[in-house]
Design an enzyme around this catalytic site. Structure first.
Site, short mmCIF file in Angstrom:
data_model
loop_
_atom_site.label_atom_id
_atom_site.label_comp_id
_atom_site.label_asym_id
_atom_site.label_seq_id
_atom_site.Cartn_x
_atom_site.Cartn_y
_atom_site.Cartn_z
N ASN A 147 0.87 -1.18 0.00
CA ASN A 147 0.00 0.00 0.00
C ASN A 147 0.91 1.23 0.00
O ASN A 147 1.45 1.60 1.05
CB ASN A 147 -0.91 -0.03 1.24
CG ASN A 147 -1.75 1.23 1.35
OD1 ASN A 147 -1.84 2.01 0.40
ND2 ASN A 147 -2.37 1.43 2.50
N TRP A 148 1.04 1.83 -1.16
CA TRP A 148 1.94 3.00 -1.26
C TRP A 148 1.37 4.25 -0.59
O TRP A 148 2.07 5.23 -0.42
CB TRP A 148 2.20 3.32 -2.74
CG TRP A 148 3.09 2.37 -3.44
CD1 TRP A 148 3.79 1.32 -2.92
CD2 TRP A 148 3.39 2.38 -4.85
NE1 TRP A 148 4.51 0.69 -3.90
CE2 TRP A 148 4.28 1.32 -5.09
CE3 TRP A 148 2.99 3.20 -5.91
CZ2 TRP A 148 4.77 1.05 -6.38
CZ3 TRP A 148 3.47 2.93 -7.19
CH2 TRP A 148 4.36 1.85 -7.41
N LYS A 149 0.09 4.23 -0.29
CA LYS A 149 -0.59 5.42 0.24
C LYS A 149 -0.34 6.61 -0.72
O LYS A 149 -0.26 6.41 -1.92
CB LYS A 149 -0.14 5.71 1.67
CG LYS A 149 -0.20 4.47 2.56
CD LYS A 149 -0.06 4.78 4.02
CE LYS A 149 -0.04 3.48 4.79
NZ LYS A 149 -0.17 3.66 6.21
N HIS B 298 -9.78 1.28 4.37
CA HIS B 298 -8.53 1.42 5.11
C HIS B 298 -8.78 2.35 6.30
O HIS B 298 -9.56 3.31 6.19
CB HIS B 298 -7.44 1.98 4.20
CG HIS B 298 -6.08 1.92 4.83
ND1 HIS B 298 -5.66 2.86 5.75
CD2 HIS B 298 -5.06 1.03 4.71
CE1 HIS B 298 -4.44 2.55 6.15
NE2 HIS B 298 -4.04 1.43 5.54
N GLU C 107 -7.19 4.71 7.48
CA GLU C 107 -6.96 6.14 7.20
C GLU C 107 -8.16 6.75 6.47
O GLU C 107 -8.49 7.92 6.67
CB GLU C 107 -5.65 6.30 6.40
CG GLU C 107 -4.43 6.07 7.29
CD GLU C 107 -3.20 5.55 6.60
OE1 GLU C 107 -3.13 5.63 5.35
OE2 GLU C 107 -2.31 5.05 7.29
N GLU D 238 -6.11 -4.95 10.46
CA GLU D 238 -5.07 -3.95 10.66
C GLU D 238 -5.35 -3.17 11.95
O GLU D 238 -6.10 -2.17 11.92
CB GLU D 238 -5.04 -2.97 9.49
CG GLU D 238 -4.74 -3.62 8.16
CD GLU D 238 -4.06 -2.62 7.22
OE1 GLU D 238 -2.93 -2.89 6.82
OE2 GLU D 238 -4.66 -1.58 6.94
N GLY E 190 1.89 2.15 10.81
CA GLY E 190 2.85 3.25 10.66
C GLY E 190 3.51 3.66 11.97
O GLY E 190 4.13 4.72 12.05
N SER F 27 2.86 -2.32 10.49
CA SER F 27 4.31 -2.31 10.73
C SER F 27 5.00 -3.64 10.42
O SER F 27 5.94 -4.03 11.10
CB SER F 27 4.61 -1.86 12.16
OG SER F 27 4.15 -0.54 12.36
N GLY G 75 2.48 -0.98 4.47
CA GLY G 75 2.66 0.41 4.10
C GLY G 75 4.13 0.74 3.98
O GLY G 75 4.77 0.54 2.95
N GLY G 76 4.71 1.24 5.08
CA GLY G 76 6.08 1.77 5.07
C GLY G 76 7.11 0.85 4.41
O GLY G 76 7.89 1.30 3.57
C1 PEP Z 1 -1.13 0.07 5.99
O1 PEP Z 1 -1.10 1.20 5.56
O2 PEP Z 1 -2.06 -0.66 5.65
C2 PEP Z 1 -0.07 -0.37 6.88
C3 PEP Z 1 -0.18 -1.54 7.45
O3 PEP Z 1 1.00 0.49 7.07
P1 PEP Z 1 2.39 0.16 7.82
O4 PEP Z 1 2.90 -1.14 7.24
O5 PEP Z 1 3.28 1.29 7.51
O6 PEP Z 1 2.08 0.01 9.27
#
Ligand code: PEP
Length: 265
Positions: A12-14, A99, A101, A171, A177, A217, A238-239
């Site tokens: 997930n590049w966001k 999601h 966010e 999640e 994040g 994470s 994500g990250g």
């Molecule tokens: C996400 O955005 O779905 C996510 C899990 O981010 P991260 O891996 O950065 O926690």
């Protein structure tokens, strides 16, 4: 993993990457995962601006291009929105729905998430439906109330989907994040509970077939332990997905868990 479900590793590049950066990333990722996609579904969820590029590059490969959101109408006076047919039109096969966010920052509700998941599925896009609790909800003992409510709202709207058509992602919001990851045992417990509920709501065959990812994470250092859990079918990342090499390592971790299960059986 130890089951028949094919794991999925999803980036997930966001709101990151210009078109040129997206192109470079996919060009670097493709050779690294080419031999892994028989065992692992590899998906890249790009912003709308770079989605056509990812979609075009995914076309001749086994990776799946995906969007991070959609609107539940197909066309019309909805300024700023993007519909399922538009997403399919640029080569995407999947879409993230609900999601945290989107829910927390953009006011998405269980109802809009359910409508979006339904529209994605009807249009032939695979929805990745995100559920999860905040730290406050978890600390107050309300994790399952929150998560089960989110799962119910979506399942009540879907019309007997087959297990391979939808994906859920657990999640926990406090782990997104933040660098704080749910322990592998906590991830297994929550995802096992979700699978149990999906069995009640969608039938045993659906629950056996549906993939449930963990997100929060994930990084190369913790991926193997999370992937080793029997109900965890992969990750939404994500990250650690922003660099092609680091994401490729996560795909390798998912493949290794499949190989371990094969060796053990
Ligand atoms: C996400 O955005 O779905 C996510 C899990 O981010 P991260 O891996 O950065 O926690």
């Amino acid at each position: 993993m130890a089951n028949e479900r094919k794991p999925m590793m999803a980036a997930n590049w966001k709101m990151n990457k210009l078109v040129r950066e997206a192109e470079d990333y996919v060009a670097r990722l493709l050779p690294r995962v080419a031999d892994l996609t028989d065992d692992v579904d590899v998906a890249v969820f790009a912003p709308f601006t770079s989605l056509p590029t990812v979609g075009r590059m995914a076309e001749d490969s086994a990776i799946i291009a995906g969007a991070q959101n959609l609107y539940f109408e197909d066309s019309g006076a909805y300024t700023g929105e993007v519909s399922a047919p538009m997403i399919k039109d640029v080569g995407a096969g999947a879409v993230i729905v609900g999601h945290s966010e989107r829910r927390e920052l953009f006011g998405e509700t269980d109802e809009t998430v359910a409508r979006k998941a339904t529209r994605a599925l009807d249009a032939g896009l695979m929805p990745i439906i995100c559920v999860g609790e905040t730290k406050e909800e978890r600390d107050a003992g309300g994790m399952w109330d929150k998560v089960s409510g989110q799962v119910r709202a979506v399942m009540e709207a879907l019309d007997s989907p087959s297990g391979d058509a939808v994906v859920f992602a657990y999640e926990p919001i406090w782990a997104i994040g933040t660098g704080e990851t749910a322990s592998p045992e906590d991830a297994q417990e929550a995802i096992g509970q979700i699978r149990g509920l999906l069995g009640e709501l969608g039938g045993e065959e659906f629950a056996r077939g549906v993939r449930i990812l963990y997100g929060g994470s994930i990084k190369p250092a913790n991926a193997a332990d999370i992937m080793a859990q029997s109900d965890v079918d992969g990750g939404l990342v994500g990250g650690a997905s922003l660099e092609a090499d680091s994401f490729a390592e996560l795909v390798e971790a998912a493949r290794d868990s499949v190989s371990r299960d094969r060796d053990a059986s």
